[in-house]
Motif scaffolding. Structure first.
Motif, mmCIF file in Angstrom:
data_model
loop_
_atom_site.group_PDB
_atom_site.id
_atom_site.type_symbol
_atom_site.label_atom_id
_atom_site.label_comp_id
_atom_site.label_asym_id
_atom_site.label_seq_id
_atom_site.Cartn_x
_atom_site.Cartn_y
_atom_site.Cartn_z
ATOM 1 N N SER A 54 79.693 55.606 -92.157
ATOM 2 C CA SER A 54 80.045 54.218 -91.825
ATOM 3 C C SER A 54 80.815 54.135 -90.504
ATOM 4 C CB SER A 54 80.883 53.588 -92.946
ATOM 5 O OG SER A 54 80.214 53.693 -94.173
ATOM 6 N N GLU A 57 78.482 54.659 -87.633
ATOM 7 C CA GLU A 57 77.690 53.438 -87.399
ATOM 8 C C GLU A 57 78.516 52.406 -86.632
ATOM 9 O OE1 GLU A 57 74.661 53.275 -91.238
ATOM 10 O OE2 GLU A 57 76.529 52.156 -91.325
ATOM 11 N N TYR A 62 76.374 50.153 -84.037
ATOM 12 C CA TYR A 62 76.419 48.684 -84.031
ATOM 13 C C TYR A 62 76.763 48.120 -82.640
ATOM 14 C CZ TYR A 62 76.589 48.602 -89.269
ATOM 15 O OH TYR A 62 76.339 48.728 -90.611
ATOM 16 N N GLU A 75 75.881 39.945 -87.237
ATOM 17 C CA GLU A 75 75.330 41.051 -88.027
ATOM 18 C C GLU A 75 76.267 42.261 -87.966
ATOM 19 O OE1 GLU A 75 70.714 39.681 -87.633
ATOM 20 O OE2 GLU A 75 71.663 40.828 -86.021
ATOM 21 N N GLU A 76 76.839 42.489 -86.774
ATOM 22 C CA GLU A 76 77.779 43.598 -86.628
ATOM 23 C C GLU A 76 78.994 43.384 -87.536
ATOM 24 O OE1 GLU A 76 80.012 43.796 -82.947
ATOM 25 O OE2 GLU A 76 80.024 45.990 -83.041
ATOM 26 N N GLY A 79 78.253 43.771 -91.210
ATOM 27 C CA GLY A 79 78.151 45.191 -91.546
ATOM 28 C C GLY A 79 79.533 45.807 -91.740
ATOM 29 N N HIS A 83 81.152 47.509 -95.041
ATOM 30 C CA HIS A 83 81.745 48.851 -95.047
ATOM 31 C C HIS A 83 83.130 48.808 -95.677
ATOM 32 C CE1 HIS A 83 79.148 50.469 -91.448
ATOM 33 N NE2 HIS A 83 78.481 50.387 -92.575
ATOM 34 N N HIS A 118 74.682 46.977 -99.583
ATOM 35 C CA HIS A 118 74.857 47.169 -98.139
ATOM 36 C C HIS A 118 73.661 47.911 -97.526
ATOM 37 C CE1 HIS A 118 76.368 48.018 -94.209
ATOM 38 N NE2 HIS A 118 76.313 49.311 -94.426
ATOM 39 N N GLU A 122 71.479 46.472 -94.590
ATOM 40 C CA GLU A 122 71.489 47.174 -93.302
ATOM 41 C C GLU A 122 70.069 47.578 -92.888
ATOM 42 O OE1 GLU A 122 74.838 49.896 -91.884
ATOM 43 O OE2 GLU A 122 73.401 51.270 -92.786
ATOM 44 N N GLU A 123 69.285 48.040 -93.842
ATOM 45 C CA GLU A 123 67.920 48.444 -93.500
ATOM 46 C C GLU A 123 67.092 47.235 -93.059
ATOM 47 O OE1 GLU A 123 66.274 51.062 -96.508
ATOM 48 O OE2 GLU A 123 67.826 52.572 -96.141
ATOM 49 N N ILE A 126 69.470 45.376 -89.684
ATOM 50 C CA ILE A 126 69.901 46.177 -88.534
ATOM 51 C C ILE A 126 68.869 47.259 -88.189
ATOM 52 C CG2 ILE A 126 71.694 47.745 -87.665
ATOM 53 C CD1 ILE A 126 73.760 46.030 -89.152
#
Ligand SMILES: [Fe+2]
Ligand SMILES: [Fe+2]
Length: 186
Positions: A54, A57, A62, A75-76, A79, A83, A118, A122-123, A126
């Motif tokens: 995490s 990332e 990100y 989106e960032e 995420g 996390h 998550h 994320e898949e 992102i």
């Protein structure tokens, strides 16, 4: 520290590297439920990999995807919030004494729920854009940066109870977790 072997690739396509870790998390969740597995060793390895993954990332992937307009700031931030929620659930799992208690099982199912949510998001939001909108060169560049940061964290150790406690506290300070839910000392 642990005899659970975590693969440490040093390069690759960022989308593949991240998805490979996601599959490892799924396998670790299964093993942490399995009475025949060394659940204590898997729990510690899971904590180390989840934190390293995490953080790598957030620091290496990100921000660069945002700069390149592959994802947007929302989106960032979403995420990062997920996390934080996952790390808080991880903390409860680490706080369970032993691996054969109701508290352990409840904490395990809670972390499985937030983490799988998550990973799915994320898949979709992102990694799919990274797959379709980022160049092969960028995906390779991010792959090296992600792997390097992740492996460095794994090397130095990043998932102890104290370290996860500090990460969760920082997330509250950063406003990534709702403040009214901050737990009192357990
Ligand atoms: Fe991920
Ligand atoms: Fe993530």
């Amino acid at each position: 520290m642990t005899d659970y072997e975590i693969p440490r690739p040093t390069s690759g396509d960022i989308v593949e590297l991240i998805k490979d870790d996601h599959r490892i998390f799924e396998e670790m969740l299964r093993q942490m439920r399995d009475v025949d597995a060394d659940r204590e060793a898997v729990r510690q390895a899971f904590s180390e990999l989840l934190v390293a993954h995490s953080e790598a990332e957030e620091h290496e992937v990100y921000p660069k995807l945002k700069t390149k307009k592959v994802i947007d700031g929302e989106e960032e931030e979403h995420g990062e919030e997920e996390h934080a929620a996952t790390n808080e659930a991880l903390l409860h799992l680490l706080q369970a004494k032993g691996t054969d208690t109701q508290k352990y099982e409840d904490a395990l199912e809670a972390v499985a729920e937030v983490l799988m949510h998550h990973i799915g998001e994320e898949e979709l939001t992102i990694l799919n854009p990274a797959q379709t909108d980022a160049s092969e060169d960028l995906r390779a560049e991010l792959g090296v940066a992600f792997a390097t940061a992740r492996n460095q964290l794994l090397e130095q150790g990043c998932g102890s109870l104290e370290q996860v406690e500090a990460i969760v506290k920082q997330a509250y300070d950063d406003g990534l977790l709702p403040n009214d839910e901050q737990p009192t000392e357990q």
